[in-house]
Enzyme design. Sequence first.
Site, PDB file in Angstrom:
ATOM      1  N   SER A 148       0.816  -1.213   0.000  1.00 30.59           N
ATOM      2  CA  SER A 148       0.000   0.000   0.000  1.00 30.59           C
ATOM      3  C   SER A 148       0.854   1.268   0.000  1.00 30.59           C
ATOM      4  CB  SER A 148      -0.964  -0.059   1.189  1.00 30.59           C
ATOM      5  OG  SER A 148      -1.895   0.992   1.155  1.00 30.59           O
TER       6      SER A 148
ATOM      7  N   ASP B  63      10.012   5.744 -10.158  1.00 33.07           N
ATOM      8  CA  ASP B  63       9.555   6.275 -11.445  1.00 33.07           C
ATOM      9  C   ASP B  63      10.251   7.574 -11.822  1.00 33.07           C
ATOM     10  OD1 ASP B  63       7.917   4.192 -11.969  1.00 33.07           O
ATOM     11  OD2 ASP B  63       6.042   5.310 -11.932  1.00 33.07           O
TER      12      ASP B  63
ATOM     13  N   LYS C 270      -0.460  -4.334  -3.137  1.00 34.67           N
ATOM     14  CA  LYS C 270      -1.780  -3.834  -2.731  1.00 34.67           C
ATOM     15  C   LYS C 270      -1.930  -2.399  -3.242  1.00 34.67           C
ATOM     16  CE  LYS C 270      -4.855  -2.633   1.091  1.00 34.67           C
ATOM     17  NZ  LYS C 270      -5.235  -1.377   0.442  1.00 34.67           N
TER      18      LYS C 270
END
Length: 542
Positions: free
Chosen positions: A298, A309, A323
């Site tokens: 999460s 990224d 998740k």
Amino acid sequence: MDSGKKVKIWLPLWVALGIALGLFIGSRFAQFGNTGKIDGAGKIDALLNYIDRSYVDTVNMRLLVEEALPNIVQQLDPHSVYISANEMKRVNNDLEGHFSGIGVSFYLLRDTIVVTGIVPGGPSEAAGIQQWDRIVTVDDSLLVGKGLDNDKVLKALRGEKGSEVKLGVVRDDNPQLIDLVITRDDIPVSTVQAAYMLSDAVGFIKIGSFGFNTFREFISAISKLKSMGARGFVVDLRGNEGGPLDIVVAMVNEFLGKGELIVYSEGRNFPRTDNYANGTGTCKDDDIVILIDELSASASEIFAGAIQDHDRGLIIGRRSFGKGLVQSQRSFPDGSAVRLTVARYYTASGRSIQRTYQRGKFQEYEMEALNRYLQGDYANVDTTGTMEPFKTLGGRMVYGGHGIMPDIFVPRDTVGYNSYYNTIVNKGLLQEYAIIYSDMNRNKLKEFDNWEELHHYLTRQPLLLNVVSYADNNGVRRRPYYIQESSELIESQLEALIVRNFFGEEAFYLAFLKKDPLIRKAIQLIETGKATPVAVVKGEYV
């Protein structure tokens, strides 16, 4: 009056009564067709009403509903959940970073509550509770013996802020019961479990979970480490199951530039929502390495995915849990709530964090961490065969759909993990002996000024022989080969557990992670200037 007149007089009345009876029956069974089948969107209400009115025995309808709701919601996906009113209190306490209680940590030793730590400045310290006291009675009711568990202890000791609880404690070998009255108060729970220097320029931050106070604790940790000379950070998110979105967004914001996308969410009836960095971060020029494992989930994955990224730092460890579902919470008047999945999280490159699942078939989903272990994924680089390829803003290949794949895979250290070690850990004997040893030798162990001195002393004690004898006396037979194989692992964990009893949580991690391979790799990357991925050459970051 003749019979014809009687019929004329009574007929309208009988017709009226028939209509009334029909309306009554219709109202009772309007939800059901001629065959008794339930029809329409109100099936659940119809069924519950039918049971309440017509079932042969008296039914506790409230209890029936409480048992039915979780079964309905859990059929949707692995993370939609119904939370009862009682459980909701505990969930809120975890997120808010505090609960109302007496301010002690405890361990259930042989069905007796042993106080292992006291919150400084808390209500127990003010009332005179001491470490290693045994709590025997609560409000004059005996709280010892078979059947006592952590839930029963928490229920007895926690309560409303300002309420009083009377404890009867036994201290040392004195059989005389000591009565103490404690006024419950808010007890803080730290989510940042450790923050210390790994080298002259590298700081370490261990985040156990995300709660409403985590950002404040995180900023305090960064400030503390920067004042000690930190120019790079290792953020340990291993085992961290996540928490509130706005908290992790604020934390990632410390490392990204203005306008850089941190994460976005989108669902069928949930419009895309973007979360950007605002440029006010205090660590935009500092190196960062994030540690993750198969239990990082999460918010932990959002943190790691955003850093990855934007090519802002490196992710080390093993593929995360996966998740990436967004839950929206709705509360019921009784304090219970339902958290319903309404969207999915995506990283800046468009990767979905959520791994695949089949509706209503979640056993394999829940067992994936174990299945990955059995398949050898923790010892070998995870396969990317079912993961969709994406590219970071710098052009590096990353993968989505099954959690966050680390930039650098470091296998799980399995040296010493054998059947003997697993048995003494699963039976709780390792932690139990750490409590017994600490209690029996407390006067000596309290003499040390810092954790390093205590740790050095412990390395020269026969802890392995002692815990093996203790395990043998508790039904775990000696197995010399496996004991030798696990000796270093058992000793290092036992030493760290004992250190925690005298110098707290941060000292535990200092001792426990002293030889951790992921931390060693992170230090090497930061100190050699390779923590920021600029290009990839044959899998090496330069």
